[in-house]
Motif scaffolding. Structure first.
Motif, PDB file in Angstrom:
ATOM      1  N   GLY A   3       0.808  -1.212   0.000  1.00  0.00           N
ATOM      2  CA  GLY A   3       0.000   0.000   0.000  1.00  0.00           C
ATOM      3  C   GLY A   3       0.843   1.265   0.000  1.00  0.00           C
ATOM      4  N   GLU A   4       1.917   1.285   0.797  1.00  0.00           N
ATOM      5  CA  GLU A   4       2.736   2.490   0.910  1.00  0.00           C
ATOM      6  C   GLU A   4       3.635   2.724  -0.298  1.00  0.00           C
ATOM      7  N   THR A   5       3.921   1.670  -1.062  1.00  0.00           N
ATOM      8  CA  THR A   5       4.760   1.827  -2.243  1.00  0.00           C
ATOM      9  C   THR A   5       3.933   1.948  -3.525  1.00  0.00           C
ATOM     10  N   GLY A   6       2.631   1.644  -3.425  1.00  0.00           N
ATOM     11  CA  GLY A   6       1.780   1.711  -4.600  1.00  0.00           C
ATOM     12  C   GLY A   6       2.023   0.583  -5.580  1.00  0.00           C
ATOM     13  N   ALA A   7       2.657  -0.504  -5.124  1.00  0.00           N
ATOM     14  CA  ALA A   7       2.948  -1.634  -5.997  1.00  0.00           C
ATOM     15  C   ALA A   7       1.674  -2.430  -6.288  1.00  0.00           C
ATOM     16  N   ASP A   8       1.666  -3.095  -7.441  1.00  0.00           N
ATOM     17  CA  ASP A   8       0.546  -3.973  -7.770  1.00  0.00           C
ATOM     18  C   ASP A   8       0.679  -5.315  -7.068  1.00  0.00           C
ATOM     19  N   ARG A   9       1.924  -5.753  -6.880  1.00  0.00           N
ATOM     20  CA  ARG A   9       2.184  -7.001  -6.167  1.00  0.00           C
ATOM     21  C   ARG A   9       3.423  -6.847  -5.286  1.00  0.00           C
ATOM     22  N   VAL A  10       3.412  -7.575  -4.185  1.00  0.00           N
ATOM     23  CA  VAL A  10       4.615  -7.761  -3.377  1.00  0.00           C
ATOM     24  C   VAL A  10       4.831  -9.263  -3.262  1.00  0.00           C
ATOM     25  N   LEU A  11       5.991  -9.730  -3.721  1.00  0.00           N
ATOM     26  CA  LEU A  11       6.327 -11.149  -3.673  1.00  0.00           C
ATOM     27  C   LEU A  11       7.399 -11.380  -2.618  1.00  0.00           C
ATOM     28  N   TYR A  12       7.145 -12.334  -1.736  1.00  0.00           N
ATOM     29  CA  TYR A  12       8.095 -12.664  -0.669  1.00  0.00           C
ATOM     30  C   TYR A  12       8.690 -14.043  -0.948  1.00  0.00           C
ATOM     31  N   PHE A  13      10.012 -14.093  -1.176  1.00  0.00           N
ATOM     32  CA  PHE A  13      10.719 -15.329  -1.474  1.00  0.00           C
ATOM     33  C   PHE A  13      11.633 -15.710  -0.312  1.00  0.00           C
ATOM     34  N   GLU A  14      11.890 -17.023  -0.181  1.00  0.00           N
ATOM     35  CA  GLU A  14      12.881 -17.514   0.779  1.00  0.00           C
ATOM     36  C   GLU A  14      13.848 -18.450   0.077  1.00  0.00           C
ATOM     37  N   TYR A  15      15.119 -18.400   0.509  1.00  0.00           N
ATOM     38  CA  TYR A  15      16.139 -19.301  -0.029  1.00  0.00           C
ATOM     39  C   TYR A  15      16.115 -20.624   0.740  1.00  0.00           C
ATOM     40  N   HIS A  16      16.524 -21.694   0.065  1.00  0.00           N
ATOM     41  CA  HIS A  16      16.690 -22.979   0.745  1.00  0.00           C
ATOM     42  C   HIS A  16      17.704 -23.810  -0.026  1.00  0.00           C
ATOM     43  N   ASN A  17      18.288 -24.803   0.624  1.00  0.00           N
ATOM     44  CA  ASN A  17      19.213 -25.721  -0.054  1.00  0.00           C
ATOM     45  C   ASN A  17      18.843 -27.153   0.306  1.00  0.00           C
ATOM     46  N   SER A  18      18.406 -27.912  -0.678  1.00  0.00           N
ATOM     47  CA  SER A  18      17.953 -29.275  -0.424  1.00  0.00           C
ATOM     48  C   SER A  18      18.724 -30.311  -1.231  1.00  0.00           C
ATOM     49  N   LYS A  19      19.709 -29.865  -2.011  1.00  0.00           N
ATOM     50  CA  LYS A  19      20.510 -30.789  -2.808  1.00  0.00           C
ATOM     51  C   LYS A  19      21.976 -30.371  -2.762  1.00  0.00           C
ATOM     52  N   GLU A  20      22.861 -31.329  -3.110  1.00  0.00           N
ATOM     53  CA  GLU A  20      24.293 -31.050  -3.188  1.00  0.00           C
ATOM     54  C   GLU A  20      24.838 -31.606  -4.491  1.00  0.00           C
ATOM     55  N   ASN A  21      25.952 -31.026  -4.956  1.00  0.00           N
ATOM     56  CA  ASN A  21      26.594 -31.611  -6.122  1.00  0.00           C
ATOM     57  C   ASN A  21      27.485 -32.772  -5.698  1.00  0.00           C
ATOM     58  N   LEU A  22      28.238 -33.342  -6.616  1.00  0.00           N
ATOM     59  CA  LEU A  22      28.995 -34.563  -6.338  1.00  0.00           C
ATOM     60  C   LEU A  22      30.157 -34.347  -5.369  1.00  0.00           C
ATOM     61  N   VAL A  23      30.573 -33.101  -5.153  1.00  0.00           N
ATOM     62  CA  VAL A  23      31.653 -32.838  -4.200  1.00  0.00           C
ATOM     63  C   VAL A  23      31.129 -32.249  -2.890  1.00  0.00           C
ATOM     64  N   GLY A  24      29.804 -32.281  -2.723  1.00  0.00           N
ATOM     65  CA  GLY A  24      29.219 -31.873  -1.456  1.00  0.00           C
ATOM     66  C   GLY A  24      28.884 -30.404  -1.316  1.00  0.00           C
ATOM     67  N   ILE A  25      28.988 -29.620  -2.399  1.00  0.00           N
ATOM     68  CA  ILE A  25      28.639 -28.205  -2.343  1.00  0.00           C
ATOM     69  C   ILE A  25      27.135 -28.062  -2.586  1.00  0.00           C
ATOM     70  N   PRO A  26      26.409 -27.433  -1.651  1.00  0.00           N
ATOM     71  CA  PRO A  26      24.945 -27.359  -1.808  1.00  0.00           C
ATOM     72  C   PRO A  26      24.512 -26.386  -2.895  1.00  0.00           C
ATOM     73  N   PHE A  27      23.406 -26.719  -3.534  1.00  0.00           N
ATOM     74  CA  PHE A  27      22.757 -25.787  -4.450  1.00  0.00           C
ATOM     75  C   PHE A  27      21.868 -24.859  -3.622  1.00  0.00           C
ATOM     76  N   LYS A  28      21.695 -23.641  -4.093  1.00  0.00           N
ATOM     77  CA  LYS A  28      20.791 -22.708  -3.422  1.00  0.00           C
ATOM     78  C   LYS A  28      19.598 -22.453  -4.327  1.00  0.00           C
ATOM     79  N   TYR A  29      18.398 -22.615  -3.754  1.00  0.00           N
ATOM     80  CA  TYR A  29      17.162 -22.401  -4.500  1.00  0.00           C
ATOM     81  C   TYR A  29      16.355 -21.284  -3.839  1.00  0.00           C
ATOM     82  N   ILE A  30      15.379 -20.788  -4.579  1.00  0.00           N
ATOM     83  CA  ILE A  30      14.499 -19.747  -4.044  1.00  0.00           C
ATOM     84  C   ILE A  30      13.053 -20.118  -4.352  1.00  0.00           C
ATOM     85  N   ASP A  31      12.173 -19.936  -3.352  1.00  0.00           N
ATOM     86  CA  ASP A  31      10.753 -20.270  -3.485  1.00  0.00           C
ATOM     87  C   ASP A  31       9.893 -19.055  -3.164  1.00  0.00           C
ATOM     88  N   LEU A  32       8.808 -18.896  -3.895  1.00  0.00           N
ATOM     89  CA  LEU A  32       7.801 -17.901  -3.536  1.00  0.00           C
ATOM     90  C   LEU A  32       6.986 -18.458  -2.373  1.00  0.00           C
TER      91      LEU A  32
END
Length: 229
Positions: free
Chosen positions: A82-111
């Protein structure tokens, strides 16, 4: 039960008089070992049941905190929009649920949540799930240090050149014209991302004011999230 405890106590006192404290400790340890050998299965079963019970209790507590967080975020995001006059506000969070073959995690983002202006169609959450942060690396590296990034619209060639993956992603999924990207800092690393969206090209005269308002809301959102740890 009390009689058995009294008998055991009396026996330990008599044994202490005969062999002394160190000898008593050895006898008690031996008794515990023998007890453990004869009741090994019961001890293991009881231990497993205790661990499962504790895990369930911790999971339930975390889920309750998640419910509280979402319930308290909804009015804040609506106020932010309301205060910014935006049509939408999207709130995302990061998470890591997988790793590559050397153990380095992937980072994902979800709405996780969104707040939309009356008459504006909400974004389909399925289009914004498990997005590899690698697709928006250039943007992520800039906003994680506190900088607010703004896209002026479809003619903003500078934004499209710098953040090509981000622009393509938003255009394909929700069709918004202008966006503002704000990181949620967390403690040691960013927790998530806020995206303000406008569906029309519009005017950019109030960009500085929107950034100022955003800098007031982000600490509120960040503090709320951290309070649910």
């Amino acid at each position: 039960m009390l009689d058995h405890i009294k008998d055991l106590t009396d026996a330990l006192v008599r044994l202490d008089k005969r062999v002394g404290f160190r000898g008593l400790v050895k006898y008690v340890a031996l008794i515990l070992v023998i007890f453990g050998l004869f009741n090994f299965k019961s001890i293991v079963k009881g231990g497993i049941e205790l661990v499962i019970e504790l895990q369930e209790e911790m999971h339930n507590e975390k889920m309750e905190k998640r419910d509280q967080l979402l319930a308290e975020l909804v009015p804040i995001l609506a106020e932010f929009r309301g205060e910014t006059g935006a049509d939408r506000v999207l709130y995302f969070e990061y998470h890591n649920s997988k790793e590559n073959l050397v153990g380095i995690p992937f980072k994902y983002i979800d709405l996780v949540l969104q707040s939309t202006k009356y008459g504006v169609i909400p974004v389909s959450e399925y289009g914004y799930q498990d997005i590899n942060v690698g697709a928006i690396t250039e943007l992520y590296e800039v906003i994680k240090n506190g900088e607010i990034v703004y896209c002026h619209g479809s003619d903003d060639t500078d934004f499209q050149r710098k953040y090509q993956g981000t622009y393509a992603l938003l255009q394909e999924v929700d069709g918004s014209k202008r966006q503002m990207f704000i990181s949620i800092p967390g403690v040691n690393q960013p927790i998530g991302l806020i995206v303000l969206e406008w569906l029309g090209d519009g005017e950019d005269n109030n960009t500085d004011n929107i950034k100022r308002v955003s800098k007031n809301f982000v600490p509120r959102i960040n503090g709320l999230i951290l309070s649910k740890q």
